[in-house]
Design a protein around this motif. Structure first.
Motif, mmCIF file in Angstrom:
data_model
loop_
_atom_site.group_PDB
_atom_site.id
_atom_site.type_symbol
_atom_site.label_atom_id
_atom_site.label_comp_id
_atom_site.label_asym_id
_atom_site.label_seq_id
_atom_site.Cartn_x
_atom_site.Cartn_y
_atom_site.Cartn_z
ATOM 1 N N LYS A 1 0.928 -1.224 0.067
ATOM 2 C CA LYS A 1 -0.002 0.018 -0.134
ATOM 3 C C LYS A 1 0.885 1.238 0.111
ATOM 4 O O LYS A 1 0.455 2.216 -0.690
ATOM 5 C CB LYS A 1 -0.931 0.005 1.346
ATOM 6 N N THR A 2 1.934 1.217 0.865
ATOM 7 C CA THR A 2 2.954 2.094 0.879
ATOM 8 C C THR A 2 3.567 2.557 -0.580
ATOM 9 O O THR A 2 3.596 3.753 -1.196
ATOM 10 C CB THR A 2 3.838 2.208 1.837
ATOM 11 N N PHE A 3 4.007 1.554 -1.137
ATOM 12 C CA PHE A 3 4.903 1.657 -2.417
ATOM 13 C C PHE A 3 4.053 1.879 -3.583
ATOM 14 O O PHE A 3 4.367 2.732 -4.291
ATOM 15 C CB PHE A 3 5.462 0.274 -2.739
ATOM 16 N N LEU A 4 2.674 1.662 -3.509
ATOM 17 C CA LEU A 4 1.699 1.680 -4.619
ATOM 18 C C LEU A 4 1.254 3.542 -4.575
ATOM 19 O O LEU A 4 0.951 3.834 -5.560
ATOM 20 C CB LEU A 4 0.389 0.983 -4.692
ATOM 21 N N ILE A 5 1.836 4.231 -3.541
ATOM 22 C CA ILE A 5 1.664 5.698 -3.469
ATOM 23 C C ILE A 5 2.492 6.333 -4.386
ATOM 24 O O ILE A 5 1.897 7.343 -5.157
ATOM 25 C CB ILE A 5 1.725 6.161 -2.077
ATOM 26 N N PHE A 6 3.681 5.873 -4.710
ATOM 27 C CA PHE A 6 4.509 6.454 -5.507
ATOM 28 C C PHE A 6 4.638 6.369 -6.876
ATOM 29 O O PHE A 6 4.373 4.947 -7.412
ATOM 30 C CB PHE A 6 5.997 5.948 -5.085
ATOM 31 N N SER A 7 4.943 7.190 -7.672
ATOM 32 C CA SER A 7 5.193 6.924 -9.175
ATOM 33 C C SER A 7 6.343 6.065 -9.453
ATOM 34 O O SER A 7 6.909 6.063 -8.409
ATOM 35 C CB SER A 7 5.187 8.432 -9.924
ATOM 36 N N LEU B 1 5.447 -8.818 -2.716
ATOM 37 C CA LEU B 1 6.148 -7.632 -2.619
ATOM 38 C C LEU B 1 7.772 -7.984 -3.254
ATOM 39 O O LEU B 1 8.267 -7.062 -3.965
ATOM 40 C CB LEU B 1 6.485 -7.060 -1.337
ATOM 41 N N LEU B 2 8.049 -9.296 -2.924
ATOM 42 C CA LEU B 2 9.120 -9.551 -3.615
ATOM 43 C C LEU B 2 9.221 -9.287 -5.158
ATOM 44 O O LEU B 2 10.215 -8.723 -5.785
ATOM 45 C CB LEU B 2 9.997 -11.057 -3.214
ATOM 46 N N LEU C 1 9.545 -4.879 7.423
ATOM 47 C CA LEU C 1 9.664 -5.889 6.352
ATOM 48 C C LEU C 1 9.859 -7.358 6.905
ATOM 49 O O LEU C 1 10.783 -7.704 7.360
ATOM 50 C CB LEU C 1 10.675 -5.608 5.457
ATOM 51 N N SER C 2 8.964 -8.302 6.607
ATOM 52 C CA SER C 2 9.125 -9.630 6.922
ATOM 53 C C SER C 2 9.066 -10.510 5.623
ATOM 54 O O SER C 2 8.618 -10.264 4.717
ATOM 55 C CB SER C 2 7.883 -9.795 7.824
ATOM 56 N N SER C 3 9.496 -11.809 5.928
ATOM 57 C CA SER C 3 9.755 -12.815 5.026
ATOM 58 C C SER C 3 8.221 -13.145 4.356
ATOM 59 O O SER C 3 7.786 -13.192 3.258
ATOM 60 C CB SER C 3 10.212 -14.066 5.471
ATOM 61 N N GLU C 4 7.228 -12.957 5.291
ATOM 62 C CA GLU C 4 5.861 -13.081 4.767
ATOM 63 C C GLU C 4 5.491 -12.490 3.920
ATOM 64 O O GLU C 4 4.757 -12.387 2.875
ATOM 65 C CB GLU C 4 4.953 -13.161 6.115
ATOM 66 N N LEU C 5 5.569 -10.850 4.168
ATOM 67 C CA LEU C 5 5.179 -9.765 3.101
ATOM 68 C C LEU C 5 5.909 -9.973 1.866
ATOM 69 O O LEU C 5 5.433 -9.770 0.904
ATOM 70 C CB LEU C 5 5.669 -8.309 3.713
ATOM 71 N N LEU C 6 7.103 -10.492 1.748
ATOM 72 C CA LEU C 6 7.884 -10.739 0.606
ATOM 73 C C LEU C 6 7.294 -11.708 -0.137
ATOM 74 O O LEU C 6 6.996 -11.695 -1.296
ATOM 75 C CB LEU C 6 9.357 -10.801 0.819
ATOM 76 N N LYS C 7 7.002 -13.127 0.611
ATOM 77 C CA LYS C 7 6.286 -14.113 -0.194
ATOM 78 C C LYS C 7 4.817 -13.788 -0.572
ATOM 79 O O LYS C 7 4.618 -14.347 -1.678
ATOM 80 C CB LYS C 7 6.230 -15.072 0.983
ATOM 81 N N ASN C 8 4.296 -12.623 -0.045
ATOM 82 C CA ASN C 8 2.943 -12.371 -0.504
ATOM 83 C C ASN C 8 2.983 -11.391 -1.702
ATOM 84 O O ASN C 8 2.143 -10.366 -1.795
ATOM 85 C CB ASN C 8 2.011 -11.946 0.569
#
Length: 132
Positions: free
Chosen positions: A54-60, A87-88, A78-85
């Motif tokens: 959600k944070t990254f999608l704010i940016f161009s 973000l990575l 930043l967790s491994s779980e976020l990356l697996k879902n």
């Protein structure tokens, strides 16, 4: 966050190390940075800059390139779980892969190596193999 509609000095706020940079707060900062004076490299380096899709999608795309991806890769939020879902994969070109591997947020599995080998330095791969 109701007070965010006031006439704040957004640049001063962006440099405040005591604030939590949630996606909502980052969105308000970004919207109010009409003259692009906020240094997003420094702002994204804050300990409390929350890493999320959600944070990254704010940016161009242009502004994503200005973030401190080493700091974001090492972030406690930043967790491994976020990356697996997702973000990575979605932001694979930006991550500091050495930091992700060193912090054990990403394991250099065959799947990761086959999908991202062009983004991971040979030194990072060698260091991972040597440490086993």
């Amino acid at each position: 966050l109701d007070t965010l509609q006031k006439d704040w000095s957004w640049i001063v706020l962006s440099k405040n190390n005591n604030l939590v940079f949630s996606s909502k707060f980052v969105s308000v900062l970004y919207e109010n940075d009409t003259d692009e004076r906020i240094d997003w490299f420094i702002t994204s380096s804050h300990k409390y800059f929350i890493v999320s899709r959600k944070t990254f999608l704010i940016f161009s795309e242009k502004m994503l390139q200005t973030l401190n991806w080493t700091s974001l890769s090492e972030s406690e939020s930043l967790s491994s779980e976020l990356l697996k879902n997702g973000l990575l994969d979605q932001f694979s070109a930006y991550w500091d892969w050495n930091s992700l591997v060193r912090s054990k947020k990403v394991d250099l599995s065959l799947e990761v190596l086959s999908n991202y080998s062009s983004l991971i330095s040979s030194a990072t791969i060698s260091g991972f193999i040597s440490s086993d």
